[in-house]
Motif scaffolding. Structure first.
Motif, PDB file in Angstrom:
ATOM      1  N   ASN A  68      66.589  41.906  39.177  1.00  0.00           N
ATOM      2  CA  ASN A  68      67.950  42.303  39.526  1.00  0.00           C
ATOM      3  C   ASN A  68      68.608  41.103  40.203  1.00  0.00           C
ATOM      4  OD1 ASN A  68      67.057  42.283  42.288  1.00  0.00           O
ATOM      5  ND2 ASN A  68      66.286  44.375  41.997  1.00  0.00           N
ATOM      6  N   ARG A  69      69.821  41.285  40.668  1.00  0.00           N
ATOM      7  CA  ARG A  69      70.535  40.163  41.274  1.00  0.00           C
ATOM      8  C   ARG A  69      69.747  39.550  42.442  1.00  0.00           C
ATOM      9  NH1 ARG A  69      75.838  38.409  41.229  1.00  0.00           N
ATOM     10  NH2 ARG A  69      76.507  40.272  40.066  1.00  0.00           N
ATOM     11  N   ILE A 104      72.156  49.903  34.575  1.00  0.00           N
ATOM     12  CA  ILE A 104      72.716  48.719  35.230  1.00  0.00           C
ATOM     13  C   ILE A 104      74.191  48.581  34.882  1.00  0.00           C
ATOM     14  CG2 ILE A 104      72.628  46.186  35.326  1.00  0.00           C
ATOM     15  CD1 ILE A 104      69.608  46.432  34.772  1.00  0.00           C
ATOM     16  N   GLN A 107      76.375  51.182  36.605  1.00  0.00           N
ATOM     17  CA  GLN A 107      76.471  50.965  38.047  1.00  0.00           C
ATOM     18  C   GLN A 107      77.191  49.654  38.395  1.00  0.00           C
ATOM     19  OE1 GLN A 107      72.359  51.204  39.232  1.00  0.00           O
ATOM     20  NE2 GLN A 107      72.183  53.364  38.652  1.00  0.00           N
ATOM     21  N   GLU A 109      76.368  46.577  37.898  1.00  0.00           N
ATOM     22  CA  GLU A 109      75.477  45.601  38.508  1.00  0.00           C
ATOM     23  C   GLU A 109      75.149  44.447  37.564  1.00  0.00           C
ATOM     24  OE1 GLU A 109      72.099  47.806  39.823  1.00  0.00           O
ATOM     25  OE2 GLU A 109      73.186  48.764  41.483  1.00  0.00           O
TER      26      GLU A 109
END
Length: 245
Positions: A68-69, A104, A107, A109
């Motif tokens: 993820n980030r 993802i 959301q 993201e």
């Protein structure tokens, strides 16, 4: 005397200065570089080939590489705290189009590439059963999908390029792996890569580098002048799209 053999030229002489936006150079978060030292070795080799700018794209695959980030930024910071090559590198991801990806996306993201482009991939065994829905949702969120290495999906390879044309009509751009121009992934992949290139269906190029041996093979690639001219058209498109970021 007339020669039936056309002189070939090295590909690396044409790709110097590109921004490589599909690679696995960030350390320890997918099947690419294992350590910062591995990353630096590959980046230094890239520099020898005339490539110094990167958008790092580690895998995000729910069952294997649930990045993820935060995990990507951590690996990015770790690398460039130890290695500073004075370039404007950044990061995104290579998203597997699976159920987690849809979550993802919903959301908000997503870590986009340049502008609103998004690098996506599929399983090598079969495409998602809801592929059209996924591509629609990507674009409904104002992103533009770039399909990574379309030449490597065996279930799409056909002489009439029909499946590829359908993907184009669904809004996909195509990114070619440079090693696909050789037998590195197999002769069928090489054939379809050249066919897509010759039919003006490739929009972007990148290396998809995972290991140093990929770069050692890349520097040895030779192509015919006509093929290099087709690659140059794609490179010009890369520069244009990335410069608008």
């Amino acid at each position: 005397m007339f020669s039936f053999f056309k002189k070939k030229k090295f590909l690396v002489d044409s790709i110097a200065g590109i921004t490589d936006f599909h690679n696995h150079l960030l350390p320890g978060i997918d099947d690419g570089a294992g350590t910062v030292e591995d990353s630096i070795i590959m980046i230094e080799k890239f520099k020898e080939l005339g490539i110094e700018n990167f958008i790092h794209t580690p895998h995000i695959i729910s069952d294997y590489y649930p990045n993820n980030r935060a995990t990507i930024e951590e690996a990015f910071t770790k690398l460039y705290s130890e290695y500073d090559n004075q370039t404007s590198n950044s990061y995104s991801a290579e998203y597997m189009m699976d159920q987690q990806f849809l979550e993802i996306l919903s959301q908000n993201e997503i870590i986009p590439l340049f502008k609103k482009y998004l690098l996506v991939e599929m399983s090598y065994f079969q495409p998602p059963i809801n592929l059209k829905e996924i591509l629609f949702k990507i674009q409904n969120h104002s992103y533009k999908p770039i399909l990574a290495h379309p030449e490597r999906y065996a279930y799409y390879q056909s002489s009439d390029l029909g499946k590829y044309k359908e993907l184009k009509n669904l809004g996909c751009s195509f990114q070619l792996n440079l090693l696909s121009l050789t037998p590195h992934y197999g002769i069928p992949v090489q054939k379809i890569a050249l066919k897509l290139l010759e039919n003006d269906m490739i929009d972007f190029i990148s290396t998809d580098t995972h290991r140093i041996d990929h770069l050692l093979k890349l520097e040895k690639i030779t192509l015919q002048q006509k093929q290099l001219e087709l690659i140059k058209k794609v490179i010009d498109n890369n520069h244009k799209k990335i410069s608008l970021n």
